[in-house]
Design an enzyme around this catalytic site. Sequence first.
Site, short mmCIF file in Angstrom:
data_model
loop_
_atom_site.label_atom_id
_atom_site.label_comp_id
_atom_site.label_asym_id
_atom_site.label_seq_id
_atom_site.Cartn_x
_atom_site.Cartn_y
_atom_site.Cartn_z
CG HIS A 165 -36.62 15.20 81.79
ND1 HIS A 165 -37.69 15.55 80.79
CD2 HIS A 165 -37.04 14.16 82.68
CE1 HIS A 165 -38.98 14.80 81.44
NE2 HIS A 165 -38.42 14.19 82.55
CG ASP A 207 -34.97 20.92 83.86
OD1 ASP A 207 -35.85 21.14 85.05
OD2 ASP A 207 -35.19 20.16 83.05
CD GLN A 209 -35.42 15.41 89.80
OE1 GLN A 209 -35.46 15.39 90.84
NE2 GLN A 209 -36.30 15.04 88.77
CE LYS A 260 -40.05 16.30 88.29
NZ LYS A 260 -40.21 15.02 88.00
CB CYS A 275 -37.96 11.46 80.42
SG CYS A 275 -39.64 11.06 80.49
N1 7TS Z 1 -36.60 18.30 84.05
C1 7TS Z 1 -35.98 17.24 84.86
C2 7TS Z 1 -34.58 17.31 85.24
C3 7TS Z 1 -36.95 16.45 85.52
O1 7TS Z 1 -36.15 15.49 86.06
C4 7TS Z 1 -38.26 16.43 84.99
C5 7TS Z 1 -39.01 15.10 85.62
C6 7TS Z 1 -38.74 17.27 84.36
C7 7TS Z 1 -37.83 18.08 83.70
C8 7TS Z 1 -40.04 17.40 83.64
O2 7TS Z 1 -40.95 17.63 84.75
P1 7TS Z 1 -42.60 17.81 84.72
O3 7TS Z 1 -43.14 18.07 85.96
O4 7TS Z 1 -42.67 18.86 83.60
O5 7TS Z 1 -42.95 16.34 83.81
N2 7TS Z 1 -38.60 13.95 85.90
C9 7TS Z 1 -39.14 12.83 85.97
C10 7TS Z 1 -38.46 11.57 86.43
O6 7TS Z 1 -37.05 11.79 86.67
N3 7TS Z 1 -39.08 10.68 86.67
O7 7TS Z 1 -40.60 11.19 86.24
C11 7TS Z 1 -40.20 12.64 85.93
#
Ligand code: 7TS
Length: 412
Positions: A127, A204, A207, A230, A370
């Site tokens: 991401h 990371d 997910q 999430k 992303c």
């Molecule tokens: N890493 C992964 C694997 C992600 O899927 C996401 C967010 C992030 C980092 C960033 O997370 P945040 O909470 O800091 O924003 N993924 C997604 C997505 O797949 N669609 O919207 C956000």
Amino acid sequence: MVTLSQFDVLALKRDFPILSQEVKGKPLAFLDSAASSQKPRQVIECLEDYYRRYNANVHRGVYKLSEEATFAYERARGKVARLLNARSPREIVFTRNTTEAINLVAYAWGGANLKPGDRILLTVMEHHSNIVPWQMLAQRSGAALDYLPVDSDGRLALEALDSLLSERTKIVAVTQQSNVLGTINPVAEIVRRAHAVGALVLVDAAQSVPHMPVDVQALDCDFLAFSGHKMCGPTGIGALWGRRELLEAMPPFLGGGSMIKIVELEQSSYADVPARFEAGTPAIGEAIALGAAIDYLNEIGLDRIHEHELALTSYALGRLGDVAGLTIFGPRTIAERGAAVAFTLDGVHPHDIAGLLDGEGIALRAGHHCTQPLHRVLDVMATARASFYLYNTTEDIDRLVVALDKARKLFS
Ligand code: 7TS
């Protein structure tokens, strides 16, 4: 609806007030939990209870409300530590989200440890939040970036690790589960091979922590980041786990209140971890409600949630395979993937798919999610993505399939 798992999905779904509504006259089928999950009433009520009953700043007051808020905030840190099997709650730093947690490591650890000639190893399925902070660090430090490729099935090409890892590699940053391909990566093996050349590993887990048991000691990684929103928790709260000795050796990320020991006019000394990395008033109610989300998930059991999602994903791969002109990305072996399924449909732009599906009460995301470098490798500008969580049913997937067939006919 086909019953797939031991738990009663329909009863569980009733915990999520937002899911009982209709959208455009149809019951809502929410298939975008990879972007952000919905929240059960237990979490909403916990947040409300904090603001109604004991809202006060933490670590400052000696009065009852502040003590109660501090106790609940620190208890939530303990819940995160237990969730990850961390050795101590002191290894948990509350952040706003995964993005902030990764930036913290890239800035504080990276700034103190990287020099020209050092290398940072990423993968092309990351991401943007696990790419851009490292690019910024590379620019500041003179270190260089390497990327582990993905093979045609959407797995990491591990055979390239030997040539990419060297004693110049200082850190490997890898996602435990791809938000697009769904691929679950063999993190423990990557850690073993990275440690063999003296590199650290940041995982990371944005997910993975919401969807399966994650154990930092079993993975043997060095840093791990995830987001509360999430995993049934509120927005604005996430966490970084780091090995205590690494965190203790790191300089601060942000300066301000709460992160200091003594402040003089010209210089300051800094608080012990984790306070050193929590400058300013934190997201108190959100951290406490993240604790409630962890309780909620634990009560159901993350292993059972994972099983339910595997069954749903397997069902979805089968049903979507019947839609003419549909291409699914990512591994076909169910044991290697989590509950995100990205696809394209011949002749229909992913944004049009998402728009048409919205008309059917189905929420899913279209775009590059992303992950522009990954989409370049897949050779598509955008994909549509359905992602599942504990409250999804086979009926949601059946409706998706019917709506996709309708979209295909409309556009052909
Ligand atoms: N890493 C992964 C694997 C992600 O899927 C996401 C967010 C992030 C980092 C960033 O997370 P945040 O909470 O800091 O924003 N993924 C997604 C997505 O797949 N669609 O919207 C956000």
